[in-house]
Write an enzyme that holds these catalytic residues in place. Structure first.
Site, short mmCIF file in Angstrom:
data_model
loop_
_atom_site.label_atom_id
_atom_site.label_comp_id
_atom_site.label_asym_id
_atom_site.label_seq_id
_atom_site.Cartn_x
_atom_site.Cartn_y
_atom_site.Cartn_z
N GLY A 148 0.74 -1.48 -0.10
CA GLY A 148 -0.32 -0.04 0.19
C GLY A 148 0.40 1.20 -0.06
N HIS A 156 4.44 2.31 -8.11
CA HIS A 156 3.51 1.28 -7.76
C HIS A 156 2.08 1.13 -9.46
CE1 HIS A 156 3.81 1.50 -3.82
NE2 HIS A 156 4.89 0.09 -4.23
N SER A 187 7.73 4.38 -0.72
CA SER A 187 6.44 5.12 0.52
C SER A 187 7.29 5.42 1.84
CB SER A 187 5.65 4.13 1.02
OG SER A 187 5.11 3.21 -0.52
#
Ligand code: PAF
Length: 282
Positions: free
Chosen positions: A31, A37, A188
């Protein structure tokens, strides 16, 4: 978009996707999705009839509880970003108990030494955790292809070894690193850099680019000395490691050999944030 929470929902989706011989792509993530991504997802969409993006923050690959606690959890924003790429995507976002029904523990793997250098040497048990979750996902989803970024190049080589030794029938597709305009590799963790430190962050890639230029004429040892000296002079960065290794075996190189491919790998702390990057040298 389909949000799948359980293994049985996932099984139902893959059965449907497989009907009429459709191919299936898997993009495993934790995530906090960024453009890197989304590039993996676009590539998977271009090459498969159905695509599943898994979003699961895997506790067993974190060597520090603090790092796990601070990892961004942004499912709603992730779903929105994925919906804009393609509303036909399926997202598998299970709870921890779904992936680790008995105990939250990693299996032990033999990655033939690939896990004993660099990230593996500095993050105790990290690649056993990655191996455990990636093997579980590959066996649950049974994709034709699975997509991984070269930002985590060592992880990519380890996953290739995993599917070879455990005979998992899937094609592993490596995808190039996606960078910000100033060269910082997308991660991230970048969102954890406060503004003034964020401005310093491109130094990591700039130093790897300088290393690549030097590698044409200097030994690996000299190039690593150069990189260490650059970081020693930097007020905010603290270098954890610089390595120059064979791109396939990840064995540190002492003497360059004709015909072999080499890469430079670095990890460094900027403030409290750990950044990694790597670059092809030839
Ligand atoms: O690269 C990542 O985000 C993770 O290591 C992965 C492959 C999704 C396994 O948790």
């Amino acid at each position: 978009m389909r949000l799948l929470k359980t293994k049985s929902e996932l099984r139902e989706f893959t059965r449907e996707a497989r009907r009429d011989g459709g191919t299936l792509g898997l993009v495993p993530t934790m995530g906090a999705l960024h453009r890197g991504h989304l590039e993996l997802v676009r590539r998977a969409l271009a090459e498969n009839q159905s695509v599943i993006v898994s979003i699961f923050i895997n506790p067993t690959q974190f060597d520090k509880a603090e790092d796990l606690a601070k990892y961004p959890r942004t499912l709603e924003a992730d779903m929105e970003a994925l919906g804009k790429v393609d509303p036909g995507l399926a997202v598998f976002a299970p709870d921890i108990s779904e992936m680790y029904p008995e105990r939250v523990d990693a299996d032990r793997y033999d990655f033939d030494g690939l896990d004993r250098v660099m990230e593996g040497a500095h993050r105790q048990g990290h690649f056993d955790g990655v191996g455990t979750i990636v093997e579980t996902l590959l066996r649950l989803v049974g994709p034709d292809r699975a997509y991984f970024g070269e930002k985590d190049y060592q992880q990519l080589q380890i996953i290739r070894k995993l599917v070879e030794t455990r005979e998992i029938p899937v094609e592993i597709i490596p995808c190039p690193i996606v960078r910000e305009a100033d060269g910082l590799a997308m991660s991230s963790r970048n969102t954890r850099l406060p503004g003034p430190l964020r401005q310093q962050a491109p130094f990591l890639y700039a130093t790897l680019q300088a290393a690549r230029a030097l590698f044409g004429t200097k030994s690996a040892m000299k190039v690593k000395e150069y990189v260490r000296a650059q970081f020693a002079d930097h007020p905010d960065f603290s270098l954890e490691y610089i390595e120059i290794a064979d791109a396939r075996t990840l064995k540190p190189v002492s003497r360059k050999q004709a015909g072999k491919k080499y890469r430079a790998f670095a990890a460094a702390y900027l403030g409290g944030v750990r950044l990694i990057d790597n670059i092809a040298l030839n």
